[in-house]
Design a protein around this motif. Structure first.
Motif, mmCIF file in Angstrom:
data_model
loop_
_atom_site.group_PDB
_atom_site.id
_atom_site.type_symbol
_atom_site.label_atom_id
_atom_site.label_comp_id
_atom_site.label_asym_id
_atom_site.label_seq_id
_atom_site.Cartn_x
_atom_site.Cartn_y
_atom_site.Cartn_z
ATOM 1 N N GLY A 88 0.826 -1.202 0.000
ATOM 2 C CA GLY A 88 0.000 0.000 0.000
ATOM 3 C C GLY A 88 0.856 1.246 0.000
ATOM 4 O O GLY A 88 2.094 1.181 0.045
ATOM 5 N N THR A 89 0.216 2.391 -0.040
ATOM 6 C CA THR A 89 0.952 3.657 -0.080
ATOM 7 C C THR A 89 1.690 3.941 1.223
ATOM 8 O O THR A 89 2.589 4.792 1.259
ATOM 9 C CB THR A 89 -0.007 4.819 -0.378
ATOM 10 N N ASP A 90 1.346 3.222 2.314
ATOM 11 C CA ASP A 90 1.984 3.476 3.607
ATOM 12 C C ASP A 90 2.740 2.271 4.171
ATOM 13 O O ASP A 90 3.293 2.355 5.274
ATOM 14 C CB ASP A 90 0.942 3.919 4.644
ATOM 15 N N GLY A 91 2.738 1.149 3.458
ATOM 16 C CA GLY A 91 3.445 -0.005 3.994
ATOM 17 C C GLY A 91 3.084 -1.287 3.283
ATOM 18 O O GLY A 91 2.304 -1.296 2.318
ATOM 19 N N SER A 92 3.680 -2.387 3.770
ATOM 20 C CA SER A 92 3.486 -3.705 3.154
ATOM 21 C C SER A 92 3.228 -4.748 4.234
ATOM 22 O O SER A 92 3.593 -4.580 5.402
ATOM 23 C CB SER A 92 4.728 -4.109 2.352
ATOM 24 N N TRP A 93 2.619 -5.848 3.814
ATOM 25 C CA TRP A 93 2.402 -7.018 4.677
ATOM 26 C C TRP A 93 2.718 -8.260 3.868
ATOM 27 O O TRP A 93 2.185 -8.429 2.765
ATOM 28 C CB TRP A 93 0.963 -7.050 5.179
ATOM 29 N N ILE A 94 3.598 -9.099 4.406
ATOM 30 C CA ILE A 94 4.007 -10.324 3.731
ATOM 31 C C ILE A 94 3.651 -11.499 4.630
ATOM 32 O O ILE A 94 3.977 -11.502 5.826
ATOM 33 C CB ILE A 94 5.530 -10.330 3.449
ATOM 34 N N LYS A 95 2.999 -12.504 4.054
ATOM 35 C CA LYS A 95 2.574 -13.666 4.849
ATOM 36 C C LYS A 95 3.037 -14.954 4.178
ATOM 37 O O LYS A 95 2.779 -15.188 2.999
ATOM 38 C CB LYS A 95 1.042 -13.681 4.972
ATOM 39 N N HIS A 96 3.742 -15.777 4.962
ATOM 40 C CA HIS A 96 4.131 -17.108 4.526
ATOM 41 C C HIS A 96 3.336 -18.150 5.310
ATOM 42 O O HIS A 96 2.829 -17.881 6.396
ATOM 43 C CB HIS A 96 5.626 -17.336 4.748
ATOM 44 N N GLY A 97 3.250 -19.342 4.751
ATOM 45 C CA GLY A 97 2.534 -20.413 5.429
ATOM 46 C C GLY A 97 1.061 -20.405 5.123
ATOM 47 O O GLY A 97 0.519 -19.431 4.601
ATOM 48 N N ILE A 98 0.393 -21.512 5.469
ATOM 49 C CA ILE A 98 -1.013 -21.678 5.104
ATOM 50 C C ILE A 98 -1.847 -21.968 6.346
ATOM 51 O O ILE A 98 -1.335 -22.505 7.347
ATOM 52 C CB ILE A 98 -1.165 -22.812 4.067
ATOM 53 N N ASP A 99 -3.108 -21.604 6.299
ATOM 54 C CA ASP A 99 -4.032 -21.866 7.400
ATOM 55 C C ASP A 99 -3.974 -23.347 7.793
ATOM 56 O O ASP A 99 -3.970 -24.219 6.930
ATOM 57 C CB ASP A 99 -5.446 -21.481 6.971
ATOM 58 N N PRO A 100 -3.955 -23.653 9.093
ATOM 59 C CA PRO A 100 -3.740 -25.030 9.539
ATOM 60 C C PRO A 100 -4.984 -25.901 9.635
ATOM 61 O O PRO A 100 -4.875 -27.094 9.949
ATOM 62 C CB PRO A 100 -3.142 -24.826 10.940
ATOM 63 N N GLN A 101 -6.169 -25.361 9.380
ATOM 64 C CA GLN A 101 -7.378 -26.133 9.654
ATOM 65 C C GLN A 101 -7.517 -27.367 8.761
ATOM 66 O O GLN A 101 -7.919 -28.442 9.218
ATOM 67 C CB GLN A 101 -8.608 -25.230 9.501
ATOM 68 N N GLU A 102 -7.178 -27.234 7.474
ATOM 69 C CA GLU A 102 -7.285 -28.375 6.570
ATOM 70 C C GLU A 102 -6.392 -29.517 7.041
ATOM 71 O O GLU A 102 -6.822 -30.676 7.126
ATOM 72 C CB GLU A 102 -6.907 -27.955 5.147
ATOM 73 N N ASP B 263 -2.790 -20.028 13.544
ATOM 74 C CA ASP B 263 -1.686 -20.090 12.579
ATOM 75 C C ASP B 263 -0.452 -19.515 13.258
ATOM 76 O O ASP B 263 -0.374 -18.312 13.503
ATOM 77 C CB ASP B 263 -2.052 -19.279 11.335
ATOM 78 N N PRO B 264 0.546 -20.355 13.565
ATOM 79 C CA PRO B 264 1.702 -19.876 14.313
ATOM 80 C C PRO B 264 2.688 -19.058 13.491
ATOM 81 O O PRO B 264 3.601 -18.450 14.053
ATOM 82 C CB PRO B 264 2.357 -21.170 14.800
ATOM 83 N N GLN B 265 2.493 -19.044 12.167
ATOM 84 C CA GLN B 265 3.433 -18.325 11.305
ATOM 85 C C GLN B 265 2.888 -16.925 11.028
ATOM 86 O O GLN B 265 2.133 -16.710 10.080
ATOM 87 C CB GLN B 265 3.661 -19.112 10.005
ATOM 88 N N ASP B 266 3.260 -15.979 11.852
ATOM 89 C CA ASP B 266 2.752 -14.615 11.718
ATOM 90 C C ASP B 266 3.255 -13.963 10.430
ATOM 91 O O ASP B 266 4.343 -14.273 9.937
ATOM 92 C CB ASP B 266 3.207 -13.752 12.902
ATOM 93 N N GLY B 267 2.465 -13.038 9.915
ATOM 94 C CA GLY B 267 2.900 -12.232 8.801
ATOM 95 C C GLY B 267 3.863 -11.147 9.276
ATOM 96 O O GLY B 267 4.017 -10.908 10.480
#
Length: 337
Positions: A237-251, A268-272
């Motif tokens: 975005g114009t003010d920052g970024s968010w990067i997320k690795h890993g997948i939701d654990p429910q499946e 999900d223990p793998q925070d963005g």
């Protein structure tokens, strides 16, 4: 109590539907359509198993029908159930063509019963976290979002799902498209590239689609030939970024035999990572994901106590983009919407 009939007991029926019906107050699984009763009774020994959809719809104690049959049968089974006065939940993809999707929606309108689509990944931990982040405005105006479902499956499996029409675009694409539509609404156009990149792949196993909005671009990507397949979201975005690795654990939890619920469910223990100008990259804790929220909302909607969690119009919008993506790839052009 809402009596539930389940059409199909493959991976979808056995892992994504039956366990959640079991843990949802007000829902009771009363019959399963399967050609293999022994398979159903491995973990449901007392379940009533019927040979076909006609037999299921002849049962007076079935109020909700879950269509988890092969994709090409979704429209046929949904229309039959709606015509018998039942509420219907259809697994993704909702239909294999826009014409079929429209026919299903028309059948629901004519019957006055509820029709919904199983877009469960609206309740993924990372997606709920992303929605909260966008609502907070911390990233400013979003200019680009990349959403990925990559896999490392170099050898095609010998199943109908690997050979389904549209390949992974109709398998994983519905999840990514639905999430994009929830976030940003209908785009102006789509440019898509579908390809079969694995040896002897019977259907596309790669897609790269760009949704064009007036002020942003959304990229939806998937390949089954990614040994490094951990990136899930990249949002700028114009003010920052968010990067997320890993997948939701429910499946993975349900496939491992766990019933939905209990302490830590959907965590999900793998925070963005949140990156803001002038500050060090910092972890952003995830919200807990919870597919049970879809099922609870569905039960309330059937009882007339709340809205349909995924209305037919939402399902139609996803199929419209899937269809446009196929045409874009075939003709190597942007398809306007």
């Amino acid at each position: 109590m809402i009596g539930v009939g389940l059409i199909g007991y493959g991976l979808s029926g056995s892992a994504f539907h039956a366990p959640y019906v079991h843990v949802t107050a007000g829902l009771e699984l009363r019959a399963v359509v399967s050609r293999d009763p022994a398979k159903v009774r491995v973990n449901r020994p007392d379940m009533r198993v019927v040979p076909d959809v006609t037999a299921l719809l002849a049962k007076p104690d079935i109020d909700l029908v879950i269509v988890a049959s092969p994709d090409a049968l979704h429209a046929e089974h949904a229309v039959a159930a709606l015509g018998s006065g039942r509420h219907v939940l259809v697994d993704k993809p909702f239909a294999t063509s826009l014409a079929d999707a429209e026919r299903m929606a028309a059948a629901a309108a004519a019957s006055g019963t509820l029709l919904t689509a199983f877009h469960n990944r609206r309740w993924d931990a990372d997606f709920l976290t992303l929605q909260d982040l966008l609502a907070s405005g911390r990233l400013g105006r979003i200019v680009s979002l990349e959403s990925r479902f990559d896999r490392w499956r170099p050898t095609p499996a010998t199943t109908w799902k690997e050979a389904r029409s549209g390949g992974s675009w109709y398998d994983l694409g519905p999840h990514l498209i639905d999430q994009a539509l929830v976030l940003f609404g209908r785009p102006l156009g789509i440019t898509a590239d579908l390809a079969s990149l694995r040896n002897a792949a019977p259907a596309p196993d790669y897609f790269h689609a760009v949704l064009r909005y007036p002020d942003k671009r959304v990229v939806l990507h998937s390949t089954k030939l990614a040994a490094a397949h951990d990136l899930r979201f990249s949002v700028h975005g114009t003010d920052g970024s968010w990067i997320k690795h890993g997948i939701d654990p429910q499946e993975a939890a349900v496939l491992a035999g766990k019933l939905p619920g209990g302490a830590g469910w959907g965590h999900d223990p793998q925070d963005g990572t949140l990156v803001l100008p002038g500050a060090a990259p910092a972890p952003l804790a995830n919200r807990a994901g919870d597919y049970r929220l879809f099922w609870q909302a569905l039960a309330r909607a059937i009882r007339g106590e709340g809205p349909n969690p995924v209305p037919p119009a939402d399902a139609l919008a996803v199929i419209e983009l899937l269809d446009a993506g196929l045409r874009s790839s075939a003709h190597r052009v942007e398809v306007l919407l």
